[in-house]
Design an enzyme around this catalytic site. Structure first.
Site, PDB file in Angstrom:
ATOM      1  N   LYS A   1     -10.632  -4.298  -2.704  1.00  0.00           N
ATOM      2  CA  LYS A   1     -11.507  -3.126  -2.701  1.00  0.00           C
ATOM      3  C   LYS A   1     -10.804  -1.889  -3.205  1.00  0.00           C
ATOM      4  O   LYS A   1     -11.409  -1.020  -3.811  1.00  0.00           O
ATOM      5  CB  LYS A   1     -11.953  -2.831  -1.262  1.00  0.00           C
ATOM      6  CG  LYS A   1     -13.096  -3.669  -0.803  1.00  0.00           C
ATOM      7  CD  LYS A   1     -13.678  -3.077   0.462  1.00  0.00           C
ATOM      8  CE  LYS A   1     -13.245  -3.831   1.689  1.00  0.00           C
ATOM      9  NZ  LYS A   1     -12.246  -3.163   2.484  1.00  0.00           N
TER      10      LYS A   1
ATOM     11  N   LYS B   1      -4.693 -10.321  -5.788  1.00  0.00           N
ATOM     12  CA  LYS B   1      -5.963 -10.708  -5.166  1.00  0.00           C
ATOM     13  C   LYS B   1      -7.060  -9.711  -5.544  1.00  0.00           C
ATOM     14  O   LYS B   1      -6.768  -8.562  -5.873  1.00  0.00           O
ATOM     15  CB  LYS B   1      -5.818 -10.801  -3.648  1.00  0.00           C
ATOM     16  CG  LYS B   1      -5.827  -9.469  -2.912  1.00  0.00           C
ATOM     17  CD  LYS B   1      -5.920  -9.687  -1.413  1.00  0.00           C
ATOM     18  CE  LYS B   1      -6.149  -8.382  -0.661  1.00  0.00           C
ATOM     19  NZ  LYS B   1      -7.523  -7.874  -0.724  1.00  0.00           N
TER      20      LYS B   1
ATOM     21  N   LYS C   1       0.827  -1.213   0.000  1.00  0.00           N
ATOM     22  CA  LYS C   1       0.000   0.000   0.000  1.00  0.00           C
ATOM     23  C   LYS C   1       0.859   1.261   0.000  1.00  0.00           C
ATOM     24  O   LYS C   1       0.478   2.275  -0.588  1.00  0.00           O
ATOM     25  CB  LYS C   1      -0.983  -0.014   1.172  1.00  0.00           C
ATOM     26  CG  LYS C   1      -2.062  -1.084   0.995  1.00  0.00           C
ATOM     27  CD  LYS C   1      -3.266  -0.905   1.892  1.00  0.00           C
ATOM     28  CE  LYS C   1      -4.310  -1.953   1.530  1.00  0.00           C
ATOM     29  NZ  LYS C   1      -5.521  -1.878   2.335  1.00  0.00           N
TER      30      LYS C   1
HETATM   31  P1  ATP Z   1      -8.415  -3.047   0.769  1.00  0.00           P
HETATM   32  O1  ATP Z   1      -7.897  -3.176  -0.621  1.00  0.00           O
HETATM   33  O2  ATP Z   1      -9.053  -1.710   1.083  1.00  0.00           O
HETATM   34  O3  ATP Z   1      -7.425  -3.494   1.821  1.00  0.00           O
HETATM   35  P2  ATP Z   1      -9.658  -5.635   0.931  1.00  0.00           P
HETATM   36  O4  ATP Z   1     -10.382  -6.146  -0.243  1.00  0.00           O
HETATM   37  O5  ATP Z   1      -8.323  -6.199   1.226  1.00  0.00           O
HETATM   38  O6  ATP Z   1      -9.631  -4.051   0.829  1.00  0.00           O
HETATM   39  P3  ATP Z   1     -10.319  -5.657   3.752  1.00  0.00           P
HETATM   40  O7  ATP Z   1     -11.399  -4.824   4.351  1.00  0.00           O
HETATM   41  O8  ATP Z   1      -8.919  -5.207   3.943  1.00  0.00           O
HETATM   42  O9  ATP Z   1     -10.628  -5.832   2.190  1.00  0.00           O
HETATM   43  O10 ATP Z   1     -10.456  -7.149   4.283  1.00  0.00           O
HETATM   44  C1  ATP Z   1     -11.673  -7.693   4.783  1.00  0.00           C
HETATM   45  C2  ATP Z   1     -11.547  -9.212   4.868  1.00  0.00           C
HETATM   46  O11 ATP Z   1     -11.595  -9.789   3.544  1.00  0.00           O
HETATM   47  C3  ATP Z   1     -10.230  -9.713   5.469  1.00  0.00           C
HETATM   48  O12 ATP Z   1     -10.511 -10.845   6.274  1.00  0.00           O
HETATM   49  C4  ATP Z   1      -9.415 -10.128   4.276  1.00  0.00           C
HETATM   50  O13 ATP Z   1      -8.458 -11.126   4.595  1.00  0.00           O
HETATM   51  C5  ATP Z   1     -10.487 -10.678   3.354  1.00  0.00           C
HETATM   52  N1  ATP Z   1     -10.107 -10.580   1.943  1.00  0.00           N
HETATM   53  C6  ATP Z   1      -9.723  -9.460   1.283  1.00  0.00           C
HETATM   54  N2  ATP Z   1      -9.476  -9.739  -0.004  1.00  0.00           N
HETATM   55  C7  ATP Z   1      -9.710 -11.058  -0.170  1.00  0.00           C
HETATM   56  C8  ATP Z   1      -9.632 -11.950  -1.287  1.00  0.00           C
HETATM   57  N3  ATP Z   1      -9.275 -11.510  -2.484  1.00  0.00           N
HETATM   58  N4  ATP Z   1      -9.931 -13.248  -1.092  1.00  0.00           N
HETATM   59  C9  ATP Z   1     -10.302 -13.707   0.117  1.00  0.00           C
HETATM   60  N5  ATP Z   1     -10.394 -12.934   1.209  1.00  0.00           N
HETATM   61  C10 ATP Z   1     -10.110 -11.622   1.094  1.00  0.00           C
HETATM   62 MG    MG Z   2      -7.145  -5.436   2.825  1.00  0.00          MG
END
Ligand code: ATP
Ligand code: MG
Length: 331
Positions: free
Chosen positions: A197, A194, A112
């Protein structure tokens, strides 16, 4: 003490299928076995540049998503992180337990920070101390998360062990719960990343609020691997990813799925995954929209109250152990 779980998601960007399959889905099944705390971690969301109006809207939307996913406020505690000031307070204390070198090693920070280039906020570096505080405040046993959070969980354990060693037994040592399938749902446009968001490309993910046309379009554009066969094979990550999504959404066995796709091409696979996703998301979105504001407010208020009663007891113990006295301790 009952066995507890804690988990959360950030109200940043659009919550996607990866978040659901990697995390939320498991919260829903585990909530009946454990005393559960599910938090909307808005203090984590301000570690990167953000828009306040959007953050507000996304905070409530994420609460609706937790409930639509099946988190039951009758059995689980659902709350907003900033409603429980103990999270920030313990985070400060843990910032004085964690080492800079440990924080700098975290791959989420490195990834990040690279995207922010300069102007990286100090909060992005100390994010894992806040996450440790979230977990440790509730004397958590199990933390259901996706694979990307494994490293932060290990650091949380290290900090808890270090605190217990230096100041006396205080924290329960939590364990990660990372599902075998779904812990890392890959980006649709690039199987080396991955689903996320915060990625600027909306085509890399399926948002839980996407409509049917958008879902079909995104899946049509999804990258595939060389070859033509449709079967579970980790060396062909893009196809494997689509099959894993299909498996988790339909509940069918791998064997059954491979028979279903035998001799069929990638276009059929994509359209089947789109159908399964749309079938899953339609009632999900209806549940999200059915919840009225008053009901949501009540759930979040009750949740914060309950969370605070537990968090404040842990924090008081931490302060006692560290010699952080207040005026009432005099005499
Ligand atoms: P950001 O990019 O803002 O970090 P994010 O998609 O990683 O967003 P988070 O809010 O950080 O989402 O994570 C919420 C939950 O979703 C955490 O338990 C994280 O491990 C899980 N998670 C995030 N991305 C994935 C993915 N691609 N596959 C499975 N689990 C995920
Ligand atoms: Mg995350």
């Amino acid at each position: 003490m009952p066995k507890r779980i804690f988990s959360g998601a950030q109200p940043t960007g659009n919550i996607h299928l990866g978040n659901y399959l990697g995390a939320l889905r498991n919260w829903v099944t585990l909530q009946h076995e454990y005393e559960s705390f599910f938090c909307i971690v808005n203090l984590h969301a301000v570690t990167v540049p953000q828009d306040p109006a959007q953050l507000k809207a996304r905070t409530f939307q994420l609460a609706r998503i937790y409930l639509a996913a099946g988190v039951d406020p009758q059995v689980s505690t659902v709350f907003i992180q900033s409603d429980v000031p103990e999270h920030a307070e313990l985070a400060w204390i843990l910032n004085c337990v964690v080492r800079i070198s440990e924080l700098e090693r975290m791959t989420q920070f490195k990834d990040k920070a690279r995207k922010q280039r300069e102007n990286v906020l100090a909060g992005l570096l100390t994010y894992p101390a806040l996450m440790a505080s979230d977990i440790l405040l509730y004397q958590t046993d199990l933390v259901p998360v996706g694979h990307d959070q494994k490293q932060h969980l290990e650091l949380t354990r290290d900090l808890a062990l270090r605190f217990n060693r230096d100041f006396g037994e205080t924290f329960r040592i939590p364990e990660a719960f990372i599902p075998k399938v779904g812990a890392k749902i890959l980006a649709l446009d690039d199987a080396s990343k991955k689903m996320s968001k915060s990625d600027e490309n909306d085509h890399q993910r399926i948002n839980l609020i996407d409509d049917a046309d958008t879902i079909r379009r995104k899946l049509k554009r999804a990258v595939t691997d060389s070859g033509t066969e449709v079967r579970f094979d980790e060396t062909r990550p893009a196809i494997n990813n689509l099959l894993s999504i299909y498996q988790l959404l339909t509940g069918r066995s791998q064997h059954d799925i491979e028979a279903h796709f035998d001799g069929k091409g990638y276009a059929f696979l994509k359209s089947e995954v789109a159908d399964a996703t749309i079938d899953f998301l339609r009632p999900f979105q209806e549940r999200m929209n059915a919840l009225d504001d008053e009901e949501l407010r009540r759930i979040l208020r009750d949740g914060a109250e309950r969370a605070r009663s537990i968090a404040s007891a842990t924090l008081q113990q931490v302060k006692d152990r560290m010699g952080l006295v207040g005026s009432m301790n005099l005499g």
